[in-house]
Scaffold this active site. Structure first.
Site, PDB file in Angstrom:
ATOM      1  CB  SER A 113      -0.962  -0.044   1.179  1.00  0.00           C
ATOM      2  OG  SER A 113      -1.974   0.928   1.068  1.00  0.00           O
TER       3      SER A 113
ATOM      4  CG  ASP B 292      -7.511  -3.309  -2.066  1.00  0.00           C
ATOM      5  OD1 ASP B 292      -8.183  -2.442  -1.474  1.00  0.00           O
ATOM      6  OD2 ASP B 292      -6.268  -3.374  -2.013  1.00  0.00           O
TER       7      ASP B 292
ATOM      8  CG  HIS C 185      -5.555  -2.701   1.072  1.00  0.00           C
ATOM      9  ND1 HIS C 185      -5.008  -2.370  -0.152  1.00  0.00           N
ATOM     10  CD2 HIS C 185      -4.920  -1.902   1.980  1.00  0.00           C
ATOM     11  CE1 HIS C 185      -4.102  -1.432  -0.005  1.00  0.00           C
ATOM     12  NE2 HIS C 185      -4.012  -1.120   1.279  1.00  0.00           N
TER      13      HIS C 185
END
Length: 291
Positions: free
Chosen positions: A153, A230, A267
């Site tokens: 991320s 996600d 995620h």
């Protein structure tokens, strides 16, 4: 010594060290976790390659240490894993703890230039300079000349950005759900604006989608995984990996940005740990630990 060993944890076949030190870059106490694989105790000087793992928003060095399962992969191939923190902590800056996606836990791997943050929020220089130099001094069996970089991320963005800003420093790069074009998404706009100001030419110095267009250096394959479930990818459009692939056209990385879209994955660290083995194999090849 530069680091204090706060705890030593036996895990899998090696040891996880939880370390802390006073940083000259951030002017704060910083924590970092280091996994020493089973090969470490019998290794000679500078014989253990290093993988640098950069974590995402809100994370500390403990998240990936506990949930990503890099340890068995490190033992398999013989590399160490370094897990830095994601920002300074306790700098005493007004408002740094007000938001989960800016300030504490969200250093965004830049050297801030805005007046409020420029003294402490120097995570680019900390991660790519000070931290590695100090670890190399204290752990002489670790080979920081043979190092690769990965992350998740915000950390995936940090890995791509750091790799592209430092040709020949990192042997390889990969990313899990990276913020691939931060100048074009809410997270990036908030953090770049807060740390770097309104001049978007300064943003481009850290944005992988800009950096890849001007990159000159070795061009290993870039491995990326993204979960199709996600919400930061399909709903909020924070990740934008397609922009990175498009920007790679006509560069040394054309055809080498491998984005794997995984059905059903989100995620979380359930997603990350499901593909850690693939990323470990990718880096082991470039670190000279496998064919």
């Amino acid at each position: 010594m530069s680091f204090t060993t706060d705890s030593t944890i036996y895990t899998f076949e090696g040891k996880l060290l939880k370390l802390s030190h006073e940083s000259t870059e951030t002017k704060t106490k910083m924590e970092v976790n280091v996994y020493l694989p089973k090969q470490y105790d019998s290794a000679s000087s500078k014989s253990i390659p290093v993988l640098l793992y950069l974590s995402g928003l809100t994370c500390t060095p403990n998240n990936a240490s506990e949930k990503a399962f890099w340890q068995p992969q490190a033992d398999k191939y013989g590399f160490a894993v370094v897990f830095p923190d994601t920002s300074p902590r306790g700098a005493g800056i007004e408002g740094e703890d007000d938001s989960w996606d800016f300030g504490s836990g969200a250093g965004f791997y830049v050297d801030a230039t805005t007046e409020k943050f420029k003294t402490n929020y120097r995570m680019y220089s900390y991660v790519h300079g000070e931290l590695q130099t100090k670890l190399a001094e204290q752990f002489d069996k670790l080979d920081f000349d043979t190092i690769s970089i990965t992350g998740h991320s915000m950390g995936g963005y940090g890995a791509l950005s750091g790799f592209l800003q430092n040709p020949s420093k990192y042997k390889s790069v990969s990313a899990f759900a990276p913020i691939s074009n931060p100048s074009k998404c809410q997270w990036g706009e908030k953090n770049f604006g807060g740390y770097l100001g309104d001049d978007k030419s300064q943003w481009a110095k850290y944005d992988p989608t800009d950096l890849i267009k001007a990159y000159e250096g070795p061009s290993p394959e870039i491995l990326i995984h993204v979960g199709k479930a996600d919400p930061f990818y399909y709903r909020d459009h924070q990740l934008l990996p397609e922009n990175l692939v498009e920007a790679s056209k006509g560069t040394p990385f054309e055809g080498k940005v491998s984005v794997n879209y995984e059905e059903g994955f989100d995620h979380s660290y359930y997603f990350i740990s499901s593909f850690t083995a693939q990323h470990a194999a990718h880096h082991a090849k470039y670190l000279g630990l496998s064919n």
